[in-house]
Every structure is written in C-alpha cells, then in structure tokens.
Design a protein around this motif. Structure first.
Motif, PDB file in Angstrom:
ATOM      1  N   LYS A  52       0.411  -1.616   0.086  1.00 25.75           N
ATOM      2  CA  LYS A  52       0.028  -0.273   0.345  1.00 25.75           C
ATOM      3  C   LYS A  52       0.785   1.381  -0.042  1.00 25.75           C
ATOM      4  CE  LYS A  52      -0.405  -0.504   5.064  1.00 25.75           C
ATOM      5  NZ  LYS A  52      -1.694  -0.374   6.127  1.00 25.75           N
ATOM      6  N   ASN A  56      -4.849  -2.335   1.010  1.00 23.08           N
ATOM      7  CA  ASN A  56      -5.627  -2.214   2.036  1.00 23.08           C
ATOM      8  C   ASN A  56      -6.992  -1.247   1.555  1.00 23.08           C
ATOM      9  OD1 ASN A  56      -3.720   0.113   2.108  1.00 23.08           O
ATOM     10  ND2 ASN A  56      -5.568   0.583   5.129  1.00 23.08           N
ATOM     11  N   ILE A  86      -7.146  -6.305   2.350  1.00 21.66           N
ATOM     12  CA  ILE A  86      -7.125  -6.615   3.994  1.00 21.66           C
ATOM     13  C   ILE A  86      -7.535  -5.287   4.501  1.00 21.66           C
ATOM     14  CG2 ILE A  86      -4.719  -7.979   3.143  1.00 21.66           C
ATOM     15  CD1 ILE A  86      -3.345  -5.372   4.109  1.00 21.66           C
ATOM     16  N   MET A 128      -9.268 -13.504  10.592  1.00 26.68           N
ATOM     17  CA  MET A 128      -8.557 -12.527  10.340  1.00 26.68           C
ATOM     18  C   MET A 128      -7.986 -11.576  11.712  1.00 26.68           C
ATOM     19  SD  MET A 128      -7.745  -8.834  10.047  1.00 26.68           S
ATOM     20  CE  MET A 128      -7.274  -7.764   7.900  1.00 26.68           C
ATOM     21  N   THR A 163       4.933  -6.171  10.957  1.00 29.53           N
ATOM     22  CA  THR A 163       5.936  -6.125  10.795  1.00 29.53           C
ATOM     23  C   THR A 163       6.490  -5.943  12.890  1.00 29.53           C
ATOM     24  OG1 THR A 163       6.495  -4.738   8.701  1.00 29.53           O
ATOM     25  CG2 THR A 163       7.714  -4.515   9.999  1.00 29.53           C
ATOM     26  N   ILE A 167       2.846  -8.375   5.635  1.00 34.32           N
ATOM     27  CA  ILE A 167       3.987  -7.240   5.513  1.00 34.32           C
ATOM     28  C   ILE A 167       3.972  -6.316   4.923  1.00 34.32           C
ATOM     29  CG2 ILE A 167       6.429  -7.600   6.854  1.00 34.32           C
ATOM     30  CD1 ILE A 167       5.868 -10.431   7.503  1.00 34.32           C
ATOM     31  N   GLY A 168       4.223  -4.854   5.460  1.00 35.81           N
ATOM     32  CA  GLY A 168       4.645  -4.164   4.420  1.00 35.81           C
ATOM     33  C   GLY A 168       6.254  -3.575   4.844  1.00 35.81           C
ATOM     34  N   THR A 169       6.283  -2.844   6.245  1.00 38.77           N
ATOM     35  CA  THR A 169       7.321  -2.417   6.602  1.00 38.77           C
ATOM     36  C   THR A 169       8.467  -2.509   6.488  1.00 38.77           C
ATOM     37  OG1 THR A 169       5.878  -0.795   7.944  1.00 38.77           O
ATOM     38  CG2 THR A 169       7.963  -0.327   8.353  1.00 38.77           C
TER      39      THR A 169
HETATM   40  C1  LIG Z   1      -1.033  -1.936   6.758  1.00 43.60           C
HETATM   41  C2  LIG Z   1      -1.168  -2.928   7.082  1.00 43.60           C
HETATM   42  C3  LIG Z   1      -0.492  -4.222   7.039  1.00 43.60           C
HETATM   43  C4  LIG Z   1       1.136  -4.719   7.215  1.00 43.60           C
HETATM   44  O1  LIG Z   1       1.857  -3.346   8.295  1.00 43.60           O
HETATM   45  P1  LIG Z   1       3.515  -3.328   8.837  1.00 43.60           P
HETATM   46  O2  LIG Z   1       3.377  -2.588  10.297  1.00 43.60           O
HETATM   47  O3  LIG Z   1       3.817  -1.931   7.650  1.00 43.60           O
HETATM   48  O4  LIG Z   1       3.994  -4.765   8.404  1.00 43.60           O
HETATM   49  C5  LIG Z   1      -0.618  -5.030   7.374  1.00 43.60           C
HETATM   50  N1  LIG Z   1      -2.446  -5.703   7.425  1.00 43.60           N
HETATM   51  C6  LIG Z   1      -3.290  -4.193   7.012  1.00 43.60           C
HETATM   52  C7  LIG Z   1      -4.173  -4.264   7.572  1.00 43.60           C
HETATM   53  C8  LIG Z   1      -2.457  -3.213   6.876  1.00 43.60           C
HETATM   54  O5  LIG Z   1      -3.245  -2.907   6.934  1.00 43.60           O
END
Ligand SMILES: *Cc1c(COP(=O)(O)O)cnc(C)c1O
Length: 232
Positions: free
Chosen positions: A43, A64, A86, A168, A210, A226-228
C-alpha cells in the motif's frame, strides 16, 4: 534519488531477512515454513518496488484501500500474483473487489457478507474470505466482536458464493511483540470453537504484521501481512 539498483538491493535484502525470520519462527513452533503465506503489503510503495518483490518470487500481495489497490492491479495486469484485500471494505465497492482481488481478509458484518455473496453469484465466482475479528476491543479497529462472530460465521458457512477459510485480526500497535501474543492466541481459540460449533474446517489465520509476525507464527498464523519490514 535512490537508484533502481539500490532500491532492488535493499528490497531483496529485506525480503531475505523476512523469509529467514518466518522460517525460524515456524521452526520454533514445530511448523513448516511452507505453511505460511507471506502477503506483501504494497500500500505504501510504487509499482516499481512492487515489481521488484514479484521478480524476487513473492506471489501474494495485499492492499488495504480499494481504489489504490485497483490502480496498482491494473498497472501490473498480466502479472501472475494473488491479490489480497486486507482493509475495510464498503458494500458499494464489493463488485470491483470481487472482480480484481483473489482473497478478502476483512469481512466483518453480515450485511457485507450478504453483499459479497449476492454479487459473487451474479458474476459466477466463489470468493475465498476470512472474517475479521476485533480481538482487542479497540474502538478504532474494524472487525466483529467475540459475541457476534458466531452469527457471522454461521452466515458465512451458509453463503454459497463464498469459501469461508478462516479468521483475521490485528493486534493493537505496540513496540513489544510479546504484547500481541494474547490477541493471536485468542483468535486461534475462537477459530477452534467455531470449528467445533459449526463442524467445518477453518484452516487459515491471517495475523501478524511487521512488528509482531514472529509471535503470530508461533500462535498459528498461516498468513502474515507485512509491509514496512520489506520496504524500509
Ligand atoms: C498496513 C497493513 C499491514 C502491514 O503493516 P506493516 O506494519 O507495515 O507490516 C498489515 N495489515 C493491514 C490490515 C494493514 O493495513
């Protein structure tokens, strides 16, 4: 500006670290790393960065926001990946999500479920869904509560155009991963209870980001979002 080569190097290195941590957490829990799907949350990054991950073998991507996700999906059309919705989903956006996303993690009301079932019937698909549970009770979080989940789950079992696969949750934000453990454990307990009450298998648990994905894997996560950690 950072060169594309240096961006690539950074992301590939991050991905290697995340994959090792997933494998180590799985080993600690006596599980196979292959049981866990890494959903890379794209995202906050561009199509260029997203493409680097895909080139590196990531097959599951999460967004998201419906519109931003649809934009990215169209820019990457032709790429063979699974897209995961998500984030919070409004009923008026269901049709587009059904057309473009493979899995929805965030079904949290009977009204939304019914809309998904109806629209999925119209376009003749059966969509894989997870029900989002607000295990922390924080008002800022979406998700059904422990009381309402049974009714929602019953409706999901009955709906013919959804494939209800599991649950979830999001733990409250904290810098201490252990603090998230009770919420993940709670989700697994709710899942076990629903399996017993409804007599259906619910094999999937989408939990861990993360800051807390290793703990989530120890508690049974099959999908970590996982994003960050991938793009830092
Ligand atoms: C942004 C997001 C993540 C990922 O978050 P990070 O802390 O960047 O890994 C996971 N789940 C949802 C629902 C998110 O909006």
């Amino acid at each position: 500006m950072e060169s594309t080569e240096s961006v690539r190097h950074r992301i590939v290195e991050n991905l290697g670290q995340v994959r090792s941590k997933i494998a180590e957490a799985a080993a600690r829990a006596g599980r196979e790393a292959e049981e866990i799907t890494l959903v890379a949350v794209t995202k906050a990054v561009t199509v260029v960065e997203t493409n680097i991950l895909i080139d590196s073998g990531v097959t599951d991507l999460g967004e998201n926001r419906v519109q931003l996700g649809l934009n990215k999906i169209s820019e990457l059309s032709g790429v063979d990946v699974s897209w995961h919705m998500i984030g919070h989903l409004q009923r008026n956006k269901v049709r587009k999500v059904l057309e473009k996303f493979n899995i929805i993690h965030s079904v949290d009301t009977v009204r939304l479920l019914e809309e998904i079932d109806k629209q999925a019937a119209e376009i003749d698909v059966v969509k894989t869904i997870f029900l989002q549970v607000n295990t922390s009770g924080e008002e800022s979080k979406y998700g059904t509560t422990g009381d309402e989940i049974t009714g929602l789950a019953r409706a999901a079992v009955k709906a013919r155009h959804v494939d209800f696969q599991g649950l979830m949750t999001m733990a409250p934000y904290t810098t201490e991963p252990e603090a998230a453990r009770p919420y993940f454990r709670e989700l697994a307990i709710i899942r076990d209870r629903l399996e017993n009450e409804l007599g259906v298998p619910l094999p999937r648990l989408s939990m861990g980001m993360t800051g807390d994905f290793e703990v989530a894997i120890e508690e049974g996560a099959t999908h970590v979002r996982i994003g960050t950690a991938l793009f830092k």
